[in-house]
Design an enzyme around this catalytic site. Sequence first.
Site, mmCIF file in Angstrom:
data_model
loop_
_atom_site.group_PDB
_atom_site.id
_atom_site.type_symbol
_atom_site.label_atom_id
_atom_site.label_comp_id
_atom_site.label_asym_id
_atom_site.label_seq_id
_atom_site.Cartn_x
_atom_site.Cartn_y
_atom_site.Cartn_z
ATOM 1 N N LEU A 99 30.361 65.323 33.218
ATOM 2 C CA LEU A 99 30.539 66.227 31.987
ATOM 3 C C LEU A 99 31.313 65.441 31.320
ATOM 4 O O LEU A 99 32.754 65.723 31.452
ATOM 5 C CB LEU A 99 30.313 67.598 32.580
ATOM 6 C CG LEU A 99 29.378 68.287 33.411
ATOM 7 C CD1 LEU A 99 29.920 69.717 33.508
ATOM 8 C CD2 LEU A 99 28.384 67.981 32.993
ATOM 9 N N TRP A 133 30.844 69.138 27.005
ATOM 10 C CA TRP A 133 31.057 70.685 27.577
ATOM 11 C C TRP A 133 32.302 71.338 26.650
ATOM 12 O O TRP A 133 32.610 72.734 26.481
ATOM 13 C CB TRP A 133 31.996 70.532 28.925
ATOM 14 C CG TRP A 133 33.051 69.795 29.281
ATOM 15 C CD1 TRP A 133 33.246 68.597 29.362
ATOM 16 C CD2 TRP A 133 34.431 70.444 28.968
ATOM 17 N NE1 TRP A 133 34.438 68.256 29.579
ATOM 18 C CE2 TRP A 133 35.240 69.402 29.456
ATOM 19 C CE3 TRP A 133 34.951 71.723 28.731
ATOM 20 C CZ2 TRP A 133 36.471 69.687 29.460
ATOM 21 C CZ3 TRP A 133 36.150 71.875 28.615
ATOM 22 C CH2 TRP A 133 37.245 70.633 29.088
ATOM 23 N N VAL A 163 34.480 66.516 35.575
ATOM 24 C CA VAL A 163 34.392 66.784 34.132
ATOM 25 C C VAL A 163 35.675 65.941 33.738
ATOM 26 O O VAL A 163 36.557 65.951 33.897
ATOM 27 C CB VAL A 163 34.780 68.157 34.184
ATOM 28 C CG1 VAL A 163 34.885 68.668 32.690
ATOM 29 C CG2 VAL A 163 33.756 69.249 34.776
ATOM 30 N N GLU A 164 35.205 65.178 32.618
ATOM 31 C CA GLU A 164 35.998 64.316 31.665
ATOM 32 C C GLU A 164 36.626 65.086 30.552
ATOM 33 O O GLU A 164 35.973 66.036 29.912
ATOM 34 C CB GLU A 164 35.260 62.938 31.582
ATOM 35 C CG GLU A 164 34.586 62.457 32.503
ATOM 36 C CD GLU A 164 33.895 61.156 32.079
ATOM 37 O OE1 GLU A 164 33.726 60.788 31.026
ATOM 38 O OE2 GLU A 164 33.575 60.271 33.288
ATOM 39 N N GLY A 165 37.694 64.690 30.385
ATOM 40 C CA GLY A 165 38.241 64.985 29.042
ATOM 41 C C GLY A 165 38.941 66.063 29.034
ATOM 42 O O GLY A 165 39.161 67.016 27.944
#
Length: 98
Positions: A17, A22, A54-56
Amino acid sequence: MCTHIPALEESGFMVTLDKHIWQIAPVDGDQGRSTQIISSMLEMAQSLHLPVVVEGVETNEQANMLRQMGVRYAQGFLDYRPMPAKDFEALLDGGNNN
């Protein structure tokens, strides 16, 4: 499509993601919309037995929210910013430069 899922899972397929997905800007300060999107995506991936990254992730608030939603894997500036390879190798080595 569903017939391909086991093959993808066996080959190491996972769901990521990206923060552009997100981190949807809340409307009038309401986090409900982005929370619902994340929750739905996580439920779908979990029902397919796919790992999710989940990235970022940039803040403790984001990390806590994602953790409460059952996210096991995340990456982002919260942990480390980009660094030279030599510094990364030292980090992996426990900070020892030997």
